[in-house]
Design an enzyme around this catalytic site. Structure first.
Site, PDB file in Angstrom:
ATOM      1  N   ASP A   1       0.824  -1.204   0.000  1.00  0.00           N
ATOM      2  CA  ASP A   1       0.000   0.000   0.000  1.00  0.00           C
ATOM      3  C   ASP A   1       0.864   1.262   0.000  1.00  0.00           C
ATOM      4  O   ASP A   1       0.339   2.378  -0.070  1.00  0.00           O
ATOM      5  CB  ASP A   1      -1.001  -0.007   1.150  1.00  0.00           C
ATOM      6  CG  ASP A   1      -0.364  -0.127   2.524  1.00  0.00           C
ATOM      7  OD1 ASP A   1       0.878  -0.123   2.623  1.00  0.00           O
ATOM      8  OD2 ASP A   1      -1.123  -0.233   3.512  1.00  0.00           O
ATOM      9  N   SER A   2       2.182   1.068   0.031  1.00  0.00           N
ATOM     10  CA  SER A   2       3.106   2.181  -0.221  1.00  0.00           C
ATOM     11  C   SER A   2       2.846   2.830  -1.569  1.00  0.00           C
ATOM     12  O   SER A   2       3.282   3.959  -1.810  1.00  0.00           O
ATOM     13  CB  SER A   2       4.552   1.689  -0.158  1.00  0.00           C
ATOM     14  OG  SER A   2       4.750   0.572  -1.017  1.00  0.00           O
TER      15      SER A   2
ATOM     16  N   GLU B   1      -1.453  -5.492   8.703  1.00  0.00           N
ATOM     17  CA  GLU B   1      -0.756  -4.696   9.714  1.00  0.00           C
ATOM     18  C   GLU B   1      -1.532  -4.740  11.021  1.00  0.00           C
ATOM     19  O   GLU B   1      -2.716  -4.416  11.060  1.00  0.00           O
ATOM     20  CB  GLU B   1      -0.646  -3.235   9.271  1.00  0.00           C
ATOM     21  CG  GLU B   1       0.316  -2.983   8.144  1.00  0.00           C
ATOM     22  CD  GLU B   1       0.506  -1.485   7.880  1.00  0.00           C
ATOM     23  OE1 GLU B   1       0.229  -0.678   8.786  1.00  0.00           O
ATOM     24  OE2 GLU B   1       0.914  -1.155   6.757  1.00  0.00           O
TER      25      GLU B   1
ATOM     26  N   GLU C   1       8.993  -4.185  11.028  1.00  0.00           N
ATOM     27  CA  GLU C   1       9.410  -2.884  10.510  1.00  0.00           C
ATOM     28  C   GLU C   1       9.724  -1.902  11.623  1.00  0.00           C
ATOM     29  O   GLU C   1       8.995  -1.797  12.617  1.00  0.00           O
ATOM     30  CB  GLU C   1       8.307  -2.277   9.625  1.00  0.00           C
ATOM     31  CG  GLU C   1       8.681  -0.897   9.093  1.00  0.00           C
ATOM     32  CD  GLU C   1       7.723  -0.334   8.074  1.00  0.00           C
ATOM     33  OE1 GLU C   1       7.979   0.782   7.578  1.00  0.00           O
ATOM     34  OE2 GLU C   1       6.713  -1.000   7.755  1.00  0.00           O
TER      35      GLU C   1
END
Length: 288
Positions: A44-45, A114, A181
């Site tokens: 989704d970056s 996420e 991350e």
């Protein structure tokens, strides 16, 4: 032949780490295949690097599905993951399943979520339905407003314990891969060394089974890159053609043998640990 979870595990058993890059279009997928990149993530970056937004939050399931289909057509070898975008799995189990099915039907082999232990039920639901899951813990870009920006997570002991717990709960629920991350190196290392899932780091630790970067970042297209980013085009000799493929290949090679990430690309190492870093395990891993 396209990579599978089984072939990825065999690669790790043979002592080679896994390379992953974000990818959004067929032409780059072809070049990444040729360069030997193991896994492609339709992240989704794309909201930031393709759509020009300041976060990932506006990305939709249809956006991810469109780019996933492009990558599935453009690649023949790499394992293909797709992000579950913000709001696509929070409303209800039925909504979460519809979103995941849409991405799998577009060509994904795994979906990425996420969040922490609160996603245990969704992970179990997906795994029961035959949908492989990558859990994403630590810095969560979809939570950017809740955490006050893109900040390293897990610096306080209580936060580190929570993130480690999140990873363990989601692995126990069936997540076959855990992406870690933006955490201190000691926490990234602890997650990697206690996990039976495939661990992928980004700003975490070289101890992870593999690494991921946003394609545009590692090609030097970000004017203000994060600490964990390396520009793989910088030191390539000129005049040999195919600089993008050579950058991808260099990245794959440095990840495979543990040269990337170096100490400069992780957070929270002491001087002694940093001196021993770069594929060599510190004698005493720092506490999370």
């Amino acid at each position: 032949m396209r990579q599978t979870l089984s072939t990825l595990r065999k690669t790790l058993a043979n002592g080679r780490k896994l390379s992953m890059l974000t990818c959004y279009e067929a032409s780059f997928a072809q070049v990444m295949d040729a360069a030997g990149i193991d896994c492609l993530l339709v992240g989704d970056s794309l909201g930031m690097v393709v759509q020009g937004r300041d976060s990932t939050l506006a990305v939709t399931v249809e956006d991810i599905a469109y780019h996933t289909a492009n990558i599935a057509r453009g690649s023949r070898k790499a394992f293909l993951l797709a992000d579950m975008p913000f709001g696509s799995y929070h409303e209800s189990p039925a909504q979460a399943m519809r979103s995941a099915v849409r991405l799998m039907q577009a060509g994904a082999q795994m979906v990425k979520l996420e969040g922490g232990a609160e996603l245990e039920g969704i992970v179990r639901q997906f795994v029961h339905a035959g949908i492989p899951v990558c859990a994403h813990v630590g810095l969560l870009p979809q939570h950017v407003h809740a955490i006050g920006g893109f900040r390293v997570q897990g610096k306080a002991q209580s936060d580190a314990d929570r993130i480690l717990h999140d990873a363990q709960v989601l692995e126990a629920a069936g997540a076959a891969m855990v992406l870690v991350e933006g955490v201190p190196e000691g926490l990234g290392r602890r997650i990697a060394e206690t996990s039976h899932a495939i661990t992928i780091g980004i700003g975490a630790s070289v101890a992870c089974d593999g690494q991921v970067l946003v394609m545009q970042d590692m090609l030097g297209l970000n004017a203000s890159p994060a600490r964990f980013v390396k520009d793989f085009t910088k030191d390539l000799p000129a005049g040999e053609g195919g600089i993008i493929e050579r950058a991808f290949r260099q990245y794959a090679e440095e990840v495979a043998d543990g040269r990337f990430p170096a100490a400069a690309h992780v957070y929270g190492l002491s001087g002694d640990d940093a001196a021993a870093y770069g594929g060599q395990r510190p004698a005493t891993p720092p506490a999370a």
